[in-house]
Design an enzyme around this catalytic site. Structure first.
Site, short mmCIF file in Angstrom:
data_model
loop_
_atom_site.label_atom_id
_atom_site.label_comp_id
_atom_site.label_asym_id
_atom_site.label_seq_id
_atom_site.Cartn_x
_atom_site.Cartn_y
_atom_site.Cartn_z
N PHE A 154 6.51 -6.42 0.90
CA PHE A 154 5.21 -5.82 1.22
C PHE A 154 4.04 -6.62 0.69
O PHE A 154 2.91 -6.48 1.19
CB PHE A 154 5.14 -4.40 0.64
CG PHE A 154 5.06 -4.36 -0.87
CD1 PHE A 154 3.85 -4.51 -1.52
CD2 PHE A 154 6.20 -4.17 -1.64
CE1 PHE A 154 3.77 -4.48 -2.91
CE2 PHE A 154 6.13 -4.14 -3.02
CZ PHE A 154 4.92 -4.30 -3.66
N LYS A 178 13.02 -8.44 9.65
CA LYS A 178 12.86 -7.08 9.12
C LYS A 178 11.72 -7.10 8.11
O LYS A 178 11.89 -7.47 6.95
CB LYS A 178 14.12 -6.57 8.43
CG LYS A 178 14.03 -5.06 8.12
CD LYS A 178 14.73 -4.63 6.86
CE LYS A 178 13.88 -4.76 5.63
NZ LYS A 178 12.76 -3.78 5.54
N GLU A 181 9.13 -1.96 5.22
CA GLU A 181 8.75 -0.70 5.86
C GLU A 181 7.42 -0.16 5.34
O GLU A 181 6.82 0.74 5.94
CB GLU A 181 9.85 0.35 5.67
CG GLU A 181 10.16 0.74 4.24
CD GLU A 181 11.17 -0.19 3.55
OE1 GLU A 181 11.81 0.27 2.60
OE2 GLU A 181 11.31 -1.36 3.98
N ARG A 182 6.92 -0.75 4.25
CA ARG A 182 5.62 -0.34 3.72
C ARG A 182 4.46 -1.05 4.41
O ARG A 182 3.34 -0.57 4.38
CB ARG A 182 5.57 -0.61 2.22
CG ARG A 182 6.60 0.18 1.42
CD ARG A 182 6.65 -0.30 -0.02
NE ARG A 182 7.59 0.46 -0.82
CZ ARG A 182 7.87 0.20 -2.09
NH1 ARG A 182 7.27 -0.81 -2.70
NH2 ARG A 182 8.74 0.94 -2.76
N SER A 231 12.67 -8.18 -4.59
CA SER A 231 12.97 -7.94 -6.00
C SER A 231 14.29 -8.60 -6.40
O SER A 231 15.15 -8.89 -5.56
CB SER A 231 13.04 -6.44 -6.28
OG SER A 231 14.17 -5.87 -5.63
N CYS A 286 4.94 -12.78 -6.99
CA CYS A 286 5.96 -13.39 -7.83
C CYS A 286 5.45 -14.61 -8.57
O CYS A 286 6.18 -15.20 -9.36
CB CYS A 286 7.18 -13.76 -7.00
SG CYS A 286 6.86 -14.99 -5.73
N GLU A 386 10.10 -7.54 -15.01
CA GLU A 386 9.04 -7.78 -14.03
C GLU A 386 8.37 -6.44 -13.72
O GLU A 386 8.99 -5.56 -13.14
CB GLU A 386 9.59 -8.41 -12.75
CG GLU A 386 8.49 -8.69 -11.72
CD GLU A 386 9.01 -9.25 -10.42
OE1 GLU A 386 8.36 -10.16 -9.87
OE2 GLU A 386 10.07 -8.80 -9.94
#
Length: 487
Positions: A154, A178, A181-182, A231, A286, A386
């Protein structure tokens, strides 16, 4: 696609916008307001099957399309991205929350990735040796590998997809994306513009969803490679499951980036760079600066400067002028971040700026103000994990040796920076720090698209990184031809 008309986000399969067979939906929120701006389907493996078959069919002709023709489509695509720059930036801000200025910069990085991919005719060249033996020659040729699956996060809804599919299709592959979804709206707009640029049906496909879509891509026999950004736990899962299914995988994971500030550093420069690197994009990147290790003699000065600059940060809706710090992505991420701030206090760190107390935190949206801890130790969760939020930890050290030792104890190794005027210190840092992307007096040492994005340790799983020549290697396979020609 505009936010006003995107009530239900559709999948993009074989050049058509189609509804998922799933009836399950997830709300897409504007994180600055908490308002629902769209509904995204949680697609199934059946949807994935349709997309992969469409991509596989398109591969038959796309892989045979002349490389210069593929490049010309990408050049047109690049121009369309430029023409729609402001719209794309606004859409990023609405569904991600980052400031408009940061979103505008993200669009630039995406455009740069497409520009790099458009250089495919040069990147795809092989090698030739005319005389490996008397009358015998050998040559290496590059070929695409097939259907590629891309799973994107996202936090950079434009840049990361543009890392992936433009270079993959430039090399002759087809792609199933893909998106998070956010943040599905930007991906849909990218597909619309790709179609406008003349990309044939089935070359780029989008399947929205969550776990089922990820597993569908990882398990499908026709998917030859997976590129992932997200992640650490999910990256590790994707790498293990993908390789178990005999796929080529690159999985970019989490980070805990250390910035080292030495006694001879320009503190004004260091402060400016650290503030931007720590709190830009709400810390949701990141390459964020999440830990500062500073020599004790100048620690008080640096902390005072950092707090003073953090107090000047304007927090709010990223569409508002002068806003620097937008919201985090969701309410549960806000609560998770507050939990980390609580743990830092409980474990004995000194909270010198409390982002829980900013006015914006108490209103609508998912805001956390810039937070700074001093006297942090490596035993604390705020040093180890993190957090992916605007939380900065300061560790005081006696020397460069100690700073490097502490940084190297982190299981993450995406980026690291040093602030100094000493060439000897820079050389020691370069040679001994265990991290893939380094900065000298630079807060966010993220490389341009023509260099690999090269994390180490638990920040990356795989052999070939995203971007640069690594990216070309990842998206191609080689044939060796040895020939004998006699008179």
């Amino acid at each position: 696609m505009t936010v006003q008309t995107a009530q239900i986000v559709k999948n993009y399969i074989g050049g058509e916008w189609v509804e998922s067979i799933s009836t399950k939906m997830e709300a897409v929120y504007n994180p600055a307001t908490g308002e629902v701006i769209a509904q995204v389907p949680l697609s199934t493996k059946v949807d994935v099957e349709q997309a992969v078959l469409a991509a596989n069919e398109a591969f038959k002709s796309w892989s045979k399309t002349a490389v210069p023709k593929r490049a010309r489509i990408l050049f047109k695509y690049q121009q369309l991205l430029v023409d729609n720059w402001e719209e794309l930036a606004k859409l990023i801000t609405i569904e991600n929350g980052k400031s408009y200025n940061e979103a505008y910069g993200e669009v630039l990085r995406g455009i740069e990735c497409v520009e790099f991919a458009a250089g495919a005719p040069t990147l795809m060249m092989g090698k030739q040796l005319p005389d490996i033996a008397t009358g015998i020659e050998s040559g290496m040729y590059r070929y695409p590998i097939g259907v590629i699956g891309g799973i994107t996060p996202f936090n950079f809804p434009m840049m990361v997809p543009c890392w992936m599919f433009p270079l993959a299709i430039a090399c002759g592959n087809t792609f199933v994306l893909k998106p998070s979804e956010r943040t599905p709206l930007l991906a849909a707009r990218l597909a619309e513009l790709a179609e406008e640029a003349g990309l044939p049906k089935g070359v780029l496909n989008i399947v929205n969803g969550a776990h089922d879509v990820v597993n569908g891509l990882l398990e499908h026999k026709l998917v030859k490679a997976i590129s992932f950004v997200g992640s650490q736990p999910v990256a590790e899962y994707v790498y293990k499951k993908g390789t178990e299914n005999l796929k080529r995988v690159q999985a970019l994971a989490g980070a805990k980036n250390h910035s080292i500030v030495l006694n001879d550093a320009n503190l004004e420069l260091a402060t400016k760079q650290i503030i931007s690197a720590a709190f830009g994009s709400a810390g949701e990147r990141c390459m964020a600066a999440s830990v500062v290790t500073v020599e004790e003699e100048i620690a008080d000065q640096l902390v005072e400067r950092l707090v003073a600059e953090a107090n000047k940060i304007v927090i709010g809706n990223g569409l508002d002028e002068d806003v620097f710090l937008g919201p985090v992505i969701r309410d549960n991420h806000k609560e998770r971040t507050i939990g980390y701030i609580d743990s830092g206090v409980e474990q004995g760190a000194t909270l010198v700026r409390d982002g829980r107390e900013d006015t914006a935190v108490k209103g609508a949206g998912y805001f956390v103000g810039p937070t700074i801890f001093d006297h942090v130790t490596k035993e604390m969760k705020i040093w180890q994990d993190e957090i992916f939020a605007p939380v900065l930890s300061i560790v005081r050290v006696k020397s460069l040796d100690e700073a490097i030792e502490i940084a190297n104890e982190s299981r993450f190794a995406n980026g690291a920076c040093i602030y100094t005027d000493s060439g000897a210190s820079v050389r020691q840092f370069r040679e001994t720090i265990e991290s893939g992307m380094l900065g000298v007096n630079v807060g966010v040492p993220a490389p341009m698209a023509f260099f690999p994005f090269s994390g180490w340790k638990d920040s990356f799983y795989g052999d070939l990184h995203a971007n640069g020549t690594d990216g070309v290697e990842f998206y191609t396979r080689k044939k060796m031809l040895t020939s004998r020609w006699e008179k």
